[in-house]
Design an enzyme around this catalytic site. Structure first.
Site, mmCIF file in Angstrom:
data_model
loop_
_atom_site.group_PDB
_atom_site.id
_atom_site.type_symbol
_atom_site.label_atom_id
_atom_site.label_comp_id
_atom_site.label_asym_id
_atom_site.label_seq_id
_atom_site.Cartn_x
_atom_site.Cartn_y
_atom_site.Cartn_z
ATOM 1 N N GLY A 1 0.841 -1.189 0.000
ATOM 2 C CA GLY A 1 0.000 0.000 0.000
ATOM 3 C C GLY A 1 0.878 1.242 0.000
ATOM 4 O O GLY A 1 2.064 1.175 -0.375
ATOM 5 N N ILE B 1 -6.925 -3.383 1.061
ATOM 6 C CA ILE B 1 -8.389 -3.439 1.037
ATOM 7 C C ILE B 1 -8.975 -2.025 0.998
ATOM 8 O O ILE B 1 -10.117 -1.847 0.612
ATOM 9 C CB ILE B 1 -8.974 -4.220 2.245
ATOM 10 N N ASP B 2 -8.176 -1.011 1.381
ATOM 11 C CA ASP B 2 -8.712 0.355 1.487
ATOM 12 C C ASP B 2 -8.964 1.013 0.124
ATOM 13 O O ASP B 2 -9.701 1.996 0.040
ATOM 14 C CB ASP B 2 -7.742 1.247 2.278
ATOM 15 N N GLY C 1 -10.888 0.715 6.231
ATOM 16 C CA GLY C 1 -10.694 1.651 5.124
ATOM 17 C C GLY C 1 -9.805 2.822 5.488
ATOM 18 O O GLY C 1 -9.526 3.674 4.657
ATOM 19 N N ARG D 1 -27.522 -1.718 18.062
ATOM 20 C CA ARG D 1 -26.424 -2.679 18.248
ATOM 21 C C ARG D 1 -25.317 -2.320 17.265
ATOM 22 O O ARG D 1 -25.590 -1.919 16.127
ATOM 23 C CB ARG D 1 -26.885 -4.115 17.975
ATOM 24 N N GLN E 1 -12.431 -8.747 7.259
ATOM 25 C CA GLN E 1 -12.385 -8.141 5.914
ATOM 26 C C GLN E 1 -11.074 -8.413 5.191
ATOM 27 O O GLN E 1 -10.963 -8.227 3.990
ATOM 28 C CB GLN E 1 -12.575 -6.617 6.023
ATOM 29 N N ARG E 2 -10.049 -8.781 5.940
ATOM 30 C CA ARG E 2 -8.742 -9.007 5.323
ATOM 31 C C ARG E 2 -8.424 -10.484 5.135
ATOM 32 O O ARG E 2 -7.388 -10.825 4.554
ATOM 33 C CB ARG E 2 -7.646 -8.369 6.190
HETATM 34 O O1 F6P Z 1 -4.761 -0.593 5.512
HETATM 35 C C1 F6P Z 1 -5.463 -1.779 5.671
HETATM 36 C C2 F6P Z 1 -6.096 -1.859 7.034
HETATM 37 O O2 F6P Z 1 -6.818 -3.063 7.132
HETATM 38 C C3 F6P Z 1 -6.986 -0.668 7.391
HETATM 39 O O3 F6P Z 1 -8.240 -0.719 6.765
HETATM 40 C C4 F6P Z 1 -7.013 -0.779 8.887
HETATM 41 O O4 F6P Z 1 -7.244 0.463 9.504
HETATM 42 C C5 F6P Z 1 -5.645 -1.258 9.220
HETATM 43 O O5 F6P Z 1 -5.117 -1.870 8.048
HETATM 44 C C6 F6P Z 1 -5.571 -2.238 10.355
HETATM 45 O O6 F6P Z 1 -4.228 -2.513 10.588
HETATM 46 P P1 F6P Z 1 -3.711 -3.634 11.585
HETATM 47 O O7 F6P Z 1 -3.656 -4.920 10.816
HETATM 48 O O8 F6P Z 1 -2.372 -3.146 11.992
HETATM 49 O O9 F6P Z 1 -4.681 -3.720 12.728
#
Ligand code: F6P
Length: 362
Positions: A116, A141-142, A185, A280, A288-289
């Site tokens: 990134g 993912i952002d 994001g 809630r 998401q990753r």
């Molecule tokens: O940049 C990708 C990302 O998943 C962001 O959306 C999120 O804020 C950050 O990385 C989370 O990072 P870490 O894996 O260090 O918690």
């Protein structure tokens, strides 16, 4: 003597990284007969000299696999690197000279940096310090890299969020609740807005538009007035109320970026304190990753991996593989790092949302 290229994956992982590694390895090995060296854990592996030989057989089943077989690190900044001293203390050092030495030892025809904005900016700094044979593949993912329409990993994250929104729909309806879903994001609202549109959210709050919480509540009242007694709210982790700051869990330092979180809960507390609605809040987080990349990301990863090798073969160093209006192109790396690509609050995506009655909060 055969030529050799290197590849590393830096920063936060995402689905599709393995697809890039696979495609670059297959193309380099079979088309050009080049050796391929995988550098472990981003720039950490360059500092520690941790390498792995990549061959068609050890990348064979990578395409559907999430994560990265090379490992990644979002603390491995070679220009502000946490070095452990013999007495156990950790000091921040600039280790770029040692990394450059190691790069020279590897004698690479080209280095593919998959990352990134952070990882790309390290690549750019190495170019400025004399290691000019760097090319990039944009992933996050952002989807916030200016150089490309799409980054590897973004579409899979959107698929995950859309699935979650659909699940929240049914339970929100059964219990007549406001369901808030906080998504990742960082400072860009691409995941929130795209998945909000695709998932049928009623309110979407993104970092690019500071929101007025009273407008959000008015949207719920409006729905209730029409006899609809539940709502789905997608909140980007970087969303801020008017005059308020980001919700920060951990402040940043020279080795890592600040960690965002809590934007959804902050809104939930405001709504509960000011209305009778039951609320809630769900934080989707690293789900998401994770997991297998969607078809779009598998294809994009493959095209980007092949393009990166082509950039090296053509001597187009200092460029990243990028998608521009559906076409694969090479763009200067500094275009990927100069500024973040943000959602235009008046652009087509935001207008589409407003056009179908989605409340954007401002
Ligand atoms: O940049 C990708 C990302 O998943 C962001 O959306 C999120 O804020 C950050 O990385 C989370 O990072 P870490 O894996 O260090 O918690």
């Amino acid at each position: 003597m055969s030529k050799r290229i290197g590849i590393l994956t830096g920063g936060g992982d995402c689905p599709g990284l393995n697809g890039v590694i696979r495609a670059a390895t297959l193309h380099a090995r079979t088309t050009y007969g080049w050796e391929v060296v995988g550098i472990r854990n981003g720039f950490e592996g360059l500092y520690e000299e941790e390498y792995i030989d990549l061959t068609p057989s050890n990348v064979a089943s990578l395409l559907p696999r999430g994560g990265t077989m090379l490992g990644s690190s979002n603390r491995a900044n070679p220009f502000a690197y946490p070095v452990k001293l013999p007495d156990g203390r950790v000091e921040i050092h600039d280790v770029s000279a040692r990394c450059l030495d190691n790069l020279h030892k590897l004698d690479l025809t080209g280095l593919i940096v998959v990352g990134g904005d952070g990882t790309m900016s390290f690549g750019q700094k190495f170019i400025e310090r004399g290691m000019t044979r760097v090319v990039g593949v944009p992933k996050t993912i952002d989807n916030d890299l200016e150089a490309t329409d799409y980054t590897v990993g973004f579409q899979t994250a959107v698929e995950v969020v859309v699935d979650a929104i659909e699940r929240l729909h049914t339970t929100a309806e059964s219990h007549e609740r406001i369901m808030i879903i906080e998504v990742m994001g960082r400072y860009a609202g691409w995941i929130a807005l795209t998945s909000g549109l695709a998932g049928g959210a009623h309110v979407v709050l993104i970092p690019e538009i500071e929101y007025d919480p009273e407008r959000v509540i008015a949207a719920f009242h409006h729905r209730h007035g029409r006899g609809v007694s539940y709502s789905i709210v997608v909140v980007a982790e970087g969303a801020r109320p008017k005059g308020g700051g980001y919700s920060v869990v951990t402040p940043g330092d020279p080795t890592k970026q600040e960690k965002l979180g809590g934007a959804g809960q902050r809104l939930a507390e405001y709504i509960e304190a000011n209305t009778e609605y039951e609320v809630r809040s769900t934080v989707l987080g690293h789900i998401q990753r994770g997991g297998s990349p969607c078809a779009f990301d598998r294809e994009l990863a493959t095209r980007f991996g092949v393009k990166a090798v082509e950039l090296i073969a053509d001597g187009k160093f200092g460029h990243v593989a990028a998608m521009e209006n559906g076409h694969l192109v090479g763009k200067p790396i500094d275009k990927a790092v100069k500024k973040l690509k943000l959602v235009d609050p008046k652009g087509e995506l935001a207008r589409t949302a407003r056009g179908i009655g989605i409340e954007l909060g401002g």
